[in-house]
Enzyme design. Structure first.
Site, PDB file in Angstrom:
ATOM      1  CG  ASP A  10      -2.089   0.928   1.097  1.00 39.32           C
ATOM      2  OD1 ASP A  10      -2.434   1.315  -0.045  1.00 39.32           O
ATOM      3  OD2 ASP A  10      -2.668   1.294   2.139  1.00 39.32           O
ATOM      4  CG  ASN A  58      -7.927  -2.032  -4.895  1.00 40.56           C
ATOM      5  OD1 ASN A  58      -6.990  -2.794  -4.702  1.00 40.56           O
ATOM      6  ND2 ASN A  58      -8.221  -1.060  -4.024  1.00 40.56           N
TER       7      ASN A  58
END
Ligand code: IPE
Ligand code: IPE
Ligand code: MG
Length: 237
Positions: A10, A58
């Protein structure tokens, strides 16, 4: 001995924003970092690396960002293939990969097929992956395929997960500083040690991996039992 490390990669977006770049440039830098970290992990004796590259959630992102990521998958699978062959690395994927565009699926399937007999190190890329989706997919597979009406055990349930032969991760690293799981490996992380670093994924290198492993080495894993000292006491009582 640590066998399996899982990583939530991330912070690509924040890394890019800090540099005045587009989020997609952040993803490009992040994709390059995968081979750096995979090489380091392999040389440190780790056997399996599972990396979270794209979650079921996502898909909510802007179309341009999603399509940049899908393009990077194609580039990653084709550019890394010669190196994976040279280094005896096997590539696998987990997730609802049927949802990926054809070009991404084709490039991945080619790399998966070519590397399938490599046994030095395994990279599992989580793509269109969700921990809940994996559990639901396992339940539906059981409903479709299982003949027995006996209650399902934990050991048997595992057989219906995406990669049943994979040992659970010993250590789960999250870069980018957020203290959450974000739907990653919900079943498999039940006793993983967690390590969160503020370092953004494109900046996460060999030294950061070593720091995570050093933290892991210093921990006592009890799996719900007692530590060595107390179990001695318990035995004497
Ligand atoms: C992680 O980076 C990569 C993917 C989720 C595909 P992010 O894009 O989430 O980066 P941040 O969290 O916005 O910085
Ligand atoms: C987790 O990161 C997914 C990947 C790294 C692929 P996200 O950026 O999507 O997670 P949230 O939204 O911050 O929980
Ligand atoms: Mg993020």
């Amino acid at each position: 001995m640590i066998q399996h490390v899982a990583i939530i990669m991330d912070g690509n977006g924040r890394w890019a924003t800090q540099r005045g770049l587009s989020r997609s440039e952040g993803h490009r830098a992040g994709a390059k970092q995968i081979s750096v970290v995979a090489d380091a992990a392999r040389k440190l004796g780790i056997k399996y690396l599972t990396i979270y590259a794209f979650s079921t959630e996502n898909w909510k992102r802007p179309e341009a960002e999603v399509s940049a990521l899908m393009g990077l998958i194609v580039e990653f699978a084709s550019s890394e293939l010669p190196k994976m062959m040279e280094n005896n690395v096997r590539l696998r994927t987990i997730g609802r990969t049927a949802d990926l565009p054809l070009a991404s699926r084709t490039a991945l399937l080619n790399a998966i097929e070519k590397t399938k007999d490599n046994d030095g190190f395994t990279i599992n890329v989580a793509l269109s992956y969700g921990g809940r989706a994996e559990i639901v997919d396992a339940v539906n597979k059981i409903l479709r395929e299982r003949k027995s009406k006996k209650p399902v055990t934990e050991a048997e349930f595992r057989d219906y997960l995406y990669l049943p032969d994979m040992p659970d991760p010993d250590l789960m690293i999250r870069t980018g500083g957020n203290l959450r799981i974000s739907n990653f490996l919900l079943w498999q992380l039940s006793y993983a040690e967690l390590y969160v670093t503020p370092v953004f994924w494109p900046d996460f290198g060999e030294d950061d991996l070593k720091a995570a492993l050093a933290s892991f080495e210093g921990r006592e894993r009890r799996f719900g039992g007692l530590n060595a000292e107390n179990s001695g006491d318990a035995a004497r009582q």
